[in-house]
Design a protein around this motif. Structure first.
Motif, PDB file in Angstrom:
ATOM      1  N   ARG A  33      33.824  35.992  48.187  1.00 34.96           N
ATOM      2  CA  ARG A  33      34.074  35.546  46.804  1.00 34.96           C
ATOM      3  C   ARG A  33      33.370  36.455  45.804  1.00 34.96           C
ATOM      4  NH1 ARG A  33      31.777  29.860  46.936  1.00 34.96           N
ATOM      5  NH2 ARG A  33      30.285  31.051  48.158  1.00 34.96           N
ATOM      6  N   VAL A  60      30.616  30.064  34.075  1.00 33.93           N
ATOM      7  CA  VAL A  60      31.943  30.636  34.300  1.00 33.93           C
ATOM      8  C   VAL A  60      32.037  31.988  33.579  1.00 33.93           C
ATOM      9  CG1 VAL A  60      34.425  30.329  33.967  1.00 33.93           C
ATOM     10  CG2 VAL A  60      32.995  28.350  34.492  1.00 33.93           C
ATOM     11  N   GLU A  73      36.558  31.845  37.932  1.00 36.23           N
ATOM     12  CA  GLU A  73      35.822  30.764  38.577  1.00 36.23           C
ATOM     13  C   GLU A  73      35.769  30.985  40.087  1.00 36.23           C
ATOM     14  OE1 GLU A  73      37.824  27.104  36.666  1.00 36.23           O
ATOM     15  OE2 GLU A  73      38.873  28.949  36.082  1.00 36.23           O
ATOM     16  N   THR A  74      34.682  30.543  40.695  1.00 40.56           N
ATOM     17  CA  THR A  74      34.569  30.656  42.147  1.00 40.56           C
ATOM     18  C   THR A  74      34.357  29.275  42.736  1.00 40.56           C
ATOM     19  OG1 THR A  74      32.205  31.151  41.926  1.00 40.56           O
ATOM     20  CG2 THR A  74      33.692  33.020  42.175  1.00 40.56           C
ATOM     21  N   TYR A  75      35.124  28.983  43.764  1.00 41.06           N
ATOM     22  CA  TYR A  75      35.031  27.728  44.494  1.00 41.06           C
ATOM     23  C   TYR A  75      34.816  28.048  45.969  1.00 41.06           C
ATOM     24  CZ  TYR A  75      36.944  25.899  40.166  1.00 41.06           C
ATOM     25  OH  TYR A  75      37.147  25.580  38.846  1.00 41.06           O
ATOM     26  N   LYS A  76      34.657  27.048  46.792  1.00 40.44           N
ATOM     27  CA  LYS A  76      34.373  27.260  48.211  1.00 40.44           C
ATOM     28  C   LYS A  76      35.441  28.113  48.889  1.00 40.44           C
ATOM     29  CE  LYS A  76      33.115  24.818  52.403  1.00 40.44           C
ATOM     30  NZ  LYS A  76      32.833  23.527  53.030  1.00 40.44           N
ATOM     31  N   LYS A  80      39.381  31.840  41.366  1.00 39.38           N
ATOM     32  CA  LYS A  80      40.464  31.441  40.463  1.00 39.38           C
ATOM     33  C   LYS A  80      40.372  32.212  39.163  1.00 39.38           C
ATOM     34  CE  LYS A  80      41.666  27.053  40.038  1.00 39.38           C
ATOM     35  NZ  LYS A  80      43.085  26.912  40.294  1.00 39.38           N
ATOM     36  N   SER A  98      48.905  28.715  40.505  1.00 39.48           N
ATOM     37  CA  SER A  98      48.105  27.515  40.305  1.00 39.48           C
ATOM     38  C   SER A  98      48.173  27.103  38.833  1.00 39.48           C
ATOM     39  CB  SER A  98      46.659  27.808  40.717  1.00 39.48           C
ATOM     40  OG  SER A  98      45.856  26.665  40.594  1.00 39.48           O
ATOM     41  N   ASP A 109      45.120  31.731  42.142  1.00 39.78           N
ATOM     42  CA  ASP A 109      44.140  31.407  43.171  1.00 39.78           C
ATOM     43  C   ASP A 109      44.168  32.522  44.211  1.00 39.78           C
ATOM     44  OD1 ASP A 109      43.510  29.055  41.902  1.00 39.78           O
ATOM     45  OD2 ASP A 109      44.441  27.738  43.396  1.00 39.78           O
ATOM     46  N   HIS A 111      42.643  33.650  47.745  1.00 39.49           N
ATOM     47  CA  HIS A 111      41.963  33.170  48.949  1.00 39.49           C
ATOM     48  C   HIS A 111      41.418  34.349  49.746  1.00 39.49           C
ATOM     49  CE1 HIS A 111      44.814  29.967  47.869  1.00 39.49           C
ATOM     50  NE2 HIS A 111      43.861  29.154  48.308  1.00 39.49           N
TER      51      HIS A 111
END
Length: 142
Positions: A33, A60, A73-76, A80, A98, A109, A111
């Motif tokens: 990420r 952010v 933004e970073t998520y698990k 994004k 998204s 998004d 991945h």
């Protein structure tokens, strides 16, 4: 009271410039990420060399020029990229995957293992910039 030094526990207004905070976030993530956020950041800077980096909403990364172009933004499981006015942008390469139901924003998004179409992403970033500058209020004549 001693000032804390870790990014996680330091208040944003005490931790440095937005660019330094983004650098620290990339380092802190320490995985794919962080690498992807750094890559996306580089693509944004190539597309809009005079882009302004901001740090908003408690962590952010935001890239602006005559308004917000996009956020990172970073998520698990995803990085994004949210385009503030994405619903108004043409997306001939189909990058948006998204936040497709809203009237204003659109997002990409990314991945782990996804390939980024740099040419298409730069075109989308430049289109967002063009939209920002075309809709910016112009000063009234005296």
């Amino acid at each position: 009271m001693a000032k804390k030094t870790s990014i996680k526990s330091t208040r944003i207004d005490e931790a440095g410039s937005p660019s330094q905070l983004i650098d620290a976030k990339i380092t802190e993530l320490g995985d794919w990420r962080g690498e992807m956020l750094a890559r996306v950041r580089g693509i944004i800077k190539q597309a809009v060399p005079d882009v302004v980096e901001e740090w908003k909403w408690r962590g952010v990364p935001v890239w602006e020029h005559a308004g917000i172009i996009c956020t990172g933004e970073t998520y698990k499981a995803v990085v994004k990229m949210t385009f503030a006015k994405g619903a108004s942008l043409d997306d001939p390469s189909g990058l948006f995957n998204s936040s497709l139901d809203g009237n204003t924003r659109r997002a990409i998004d990314i991945h782990e293992g996804d390939k980024v179409d740099e040419k298409a992403l730069k075109a989308l970033i430049r289109a967002a910039l063009a939209l920002n500058t075309s809709t910016k209020k112009k000063p009234k004549k005296a």
